[in-house]
Motif scaffolding. Sequence first.
Motif, PDB file in Angstrom:
ATOM      1  N   ALA A 211       0.910  -0.900   0.015  1.00  0.00           N
ATOM      2  CA  ALA A 211      -0.019   0.181   0.047  1.00  0.00           C
ATOM      3  C   ALA A 211       0.827   1.309  -0.016  1.00  0.00           C
ATOM      4  N   GLY A 212       0.545   2.211  -0.778  1.00  0.00           N
ATOM      5  CA  GLY A 212       1.280   3.620  -0.780  1.00  0.00           C
ATOM      6  C   GLY A 212       1.997   3.656  -1.963  1.00  0.00           C
ATOM      7  N   TRP A 213       2.356   2.384  -2.619  1.00  0.00           N
ATOM      8  CA  TRP A 213       2.797   2.506  -4.140  1.00  0.00           C
ATOM      9  C   TRP A 213       2.096   2.767  -5.206  1.00  0.00           C
ATOM     10  N   LYS A 214       2.529   3.276  -6.146  1.00  0.00           N
ATOM     11  CA  LYS A 214       1.570   3.955  -7.229  1.00  0.00           C
ATOM     12  C   LYS A 214       1.106   2.607  -7.997  1.00  0.00           C
ATOM     13  N   GLU A 215      -0.100   2.785  -8.231  1.00  0.00           N
ATOM     14  CA  GLU A 215      -0.967   1.887  -8.951  1.00  0.00           C
ATOM     15  C   GLU A 215      -1.031   2.115 -10.472  1.00  0.00           C
ATOM     16  N   ILE A 216      -0.526   1.273 -11.434  1.00  0.00           N
ATOM     17  CA  ILE A 216      -0.466   1.448 -12.871  1.00  0.00           C
ATOM     18  C   ILE A 216      -1.258   0.229 -13.513  1.00  0.00           C
ATOM     19  N   GLU A 217      -1.980   0.743 -14.458  1.00  0.00           N
ATOM     20  CA  GLU A 217      -2.482  -0.340 -15.311  1.00  0.00           C
ATOM     21  C   GLU A 217      -2.253  -0.260 -16.683  1.00  0.00           C
ATOM     22  N   TYR A 218      -2.162  -1.509 -17.396  1.00  0.00           N
ATOM     23  CA  TYR A 218      -2.029  -1.437 -18.988  1.00  0.00           C
ATOM     24  C   TYR A 218      -2.909  -2.295 -19.652  1.00  0.00           C
ATOM     25  N   CYS A 281      -6.882  -7.917 -22.345  1.00  0.00           N
ATOM     26  CA  CYS A 281      -6.538  -7.927 -21.039  1.00  0.00           C
ATOM     27  C   CYS A 281      -5.745  -6.790 -20.437  1.00  0.00           C
ATOM     28  N   ASN A 282      -6.104  -6.869 -19.002  1.00  0.00           N
ATOM     29  CA  ASN A 282      -5.676  -5.633 -18.335  1.00  0.00           C
ATOM     30  C   ASN A 282      -4.658  -6.160 -17.034  1.00  0.00           C
ATOM     31  N   VAL A 283      -3.539  -5.651 -17.141  1.00  0.00           N
ATOM     32  CA  VAL A 283      -2.456  -5.996 -16.092  1.00  0.00           C
ATOM     33  C   VAL A 283      -2.403  -4.827 -15.267  1.00  0.00           C
ATOM     34  N   GLN A 284      -2.230  -4.976 -13.876  1.00  0.00           N
ATOM     35  CA  GLN A 284      -2.347  -4.146 -13.143  1.00  0.00           C
ATOM     36  C   GLN A 284      -0.983  -4.183 -12.351  1.00  0.00           C
ATOM     37  N   TYR A 285      -0.348  -3.141 -11.796  1.00  0.00           N
ATOM     38  CA  TYR A 285       1.130  -3.170 -11.331  1.00  0.00           C
ATOM     39  C   TYR A 285       0.939  -2.040 -10.070  1.00  0.00           C
ATOM     40  N   ALA A 286       2.048  -2.717  -9.309  1.00  0.00           N
ATOM     41  CA  ALA A 286       2.351  -1.624  -8.036  1.00  0.00           C
ATOM     42  C   ALA A 286       3.708  -1.035  -8.705  1.00  0.00           C
ATOM     43  N   LEU A 287       3.930   0.132  -8.419  1.00  0.00           N
ATOM     44  CA  LEU A 287       5.449   0.852  -8.753  1.00  0.00           C
ATOM     45  C   LEU A 287       5.919   1.448  -7.483  1.00  0.00           C
ATOM     46  N   HIS A 288       7.092   1.326  -7.183  1.00  0.00           N
ATOM     47  CA  HIS A 288       7.730   1.943  -6.008  1.00  0.00           C
ATOM     48  C   HIS A 288       7.776   3.583  -6.507  1.00  0.00           C
ATOM     49  N   GLU A 290       9.849   5.857  -5.422  1.00  0.00           N
ATOM     50  CA  GLU A 290      11.189   6.561  -5.514  1.00  0.00           C
ATOM     51  C   GLU A 290      12.207   5.599  -6.402  1.00  0.00           C
ATOM     52  N   THR A 291      11.722   4.245  -6.781  1.00  0.00           N
ATOM     53  CA  THR A 291      12.870   3.344  -7.247  1.00  0.00           C
ATOM     54  C   THR A 291      12.103   2.668  -8.581  1.00  0.00           C
ATOM     55  N   PHE A 292      12.704   2.001  -8.972  1.00  0.00           N
ATOM     56  CA  PHE A 292      12.488   1.326 -10.344  1.00  0.00           C
ATOM     57  C   PHE A 292      11.471  -0.184  -9.726  1.00  0.00           C
ATOM     58  N   GLU A 293      11.627  -0.465  -8.685  1.00  0.00           N
ATOM     59  CA  GLU A 293      11.036  -1.641  -8.160  1.00  0.00           C
ATOM     60  C   GLU A 293       9.608  -1.808  -8.549  1.00  0.00           C
ATOM     61  N   TYR A 294       8.932  -2.904  -9.042  1.00  0.00           N
ATOM     62  CA  TYR A 294       7.744  -3.134  -9.298  1.00  0.00           C
ATOM     63  C   TYR A 294       7.151  -4.303  -9.013  1.00  0.00           C
ATOM     64  N   CYS A 295       5.922  -4.507  -8.653  1.00  0.00           N
ATOM     65  CA  CYS A 295       5.296  -5.955  -8.478  1.00  0.00           C
ATOM     66  C   CYS A 295       4.105  -5.868  -9.355  1.00  0.00           C
ATOM     67  N   VAL A 296       4.147  -7.200  -9.833  1.00  0.00           N
ATOM     68  CA  VAL A 296       2.505  -7.355 -10.753  1.00  0.00           C
ATOM     69  C   VAL A 296       1.515  -7.781  -9.509  1.00  0.00           C
ATOM     70  N   ILE A 297       0.455  -6.977  -9.711  1.00  0.00           N
ATOM     71  CA  ILE A 297      -0.775  -7.120  -8.510  1.00  0.00           C
ATOM     72  C   ILE A 297      -1.588  -8.237  -9.246  1.00  0.00           C
ATOM     73  N   GLU A 298      -2.117  -8.201 -10.527  1.00  0.00           N
ATOM     74  CA  GLU A 298      -3.115  -9.257 -10.882  1.00  0.00           C
ATOM     75  C   GLU A 298      -3.376  -8.883 -12.511  1.00  0.00           C
ATOM     76  N   VAL A 299      -3.968  -9.787 -13.367  1.00  0.00           N
ATOM     77  CA  VAL A 299      -4.158  -9.799 -14.644  1.00  0.00           C
ATOM     78  C   VAL A 299      -5.627 -10.051 -14.843  1.00  0.00           C
TER      79      VAL A 299
END
Length: 321
Positions: A211-218, A281-288, A290-299
């Motif tokens: 929680a608190g990371w940016k939420e980005i979707e493609y 298809c919709n891919v959701q990401y969490a992006l830190h 301050e850094t380039f660290e990211y996590c795939v949330i779900e598809v």
Amino acid sequence: MPRNKEIKKVLVIGSGPIVIGQAAEFDYAGTQACRSLKEEGIEVVLVNSNPATIMTDKEIADEVYIEPLTAKVLEQIILKEKPDSVLPTLGGQAGLNLGMELAESGFLEEHGIKLIGTTAETIFKAEDRQAFKDTMEKIGEPCAASLVVNNVEDGIKFTNTIGYPVVLRPAFTLGGSGGGIAHNETELVDILSNGLRLSRVNEVLVERCIAGWKEIEYEVMRDAAGNCITVCNMENIDPVGVHTGDSIVVAPSQTLGDKEYQMLRSSALNIISELGITGGCNVQYALHPETFEYCVIEVNPRVSRSSALASKATGYPIAKV
């Protein structure tokens, strides 16, 4: 891709009644899809138990059923109408779950009917929490530390190793229902037992809270020959932790640099190819932040609420394609 000439009659599963406060994007997507199927001379049977939608107008589909959206009712309609294909990806999570139920019970195979727009295997890989995690690990895409549990005890044990807070995500539920963020053991037991009860397969994913990371979707699309495109990306004004459905979403993203944009775009195309999705298809990401660290949330291996937003924001007719 050329048109598949074997498809003559399609059963489209709608998303069912709209709850007050929910947006009706699936009606927009479903209407586009029914129209494009009819343009190809395909007979359309629509099951959508919400009589207030444009989708249920007589000119949108050849046959319209306002019946409860359950596997039993769909089986009866299929036996009566004899479609050769079922399209489950335009009715949101409800449509997807029903498509899966009909496929898993062997009913579709028994009557020589195929799922179009996606396959049962793809839905399973994207929707089943453990299968999704395994698939992401296989292609080297980062996910938050997590464990799929079937009971409360395992959830407590795992959380004690990764620490609070944790996010709880039930498998195969609608709009994240039954999930939540637990900050202590009391909340964990409460949310987890409810999530297990609501999950169709009695599974909940317990994962590190980002929680608190940016939420980005493609929003990405792929055809059966493997050609992929990115329709657009989107950014939630609220960070991860506020459900997308409750957040304002901006398309295209406003705070990503080119490096971050391209990094996540490449990741989204890798994921859609690995899952073998044919369609949107919709891919959701969490992006830190301050850094380039990211996590795939779900598809979401289907048209989602974000797809309708992306379609209107870009003018690209996702559901039609």
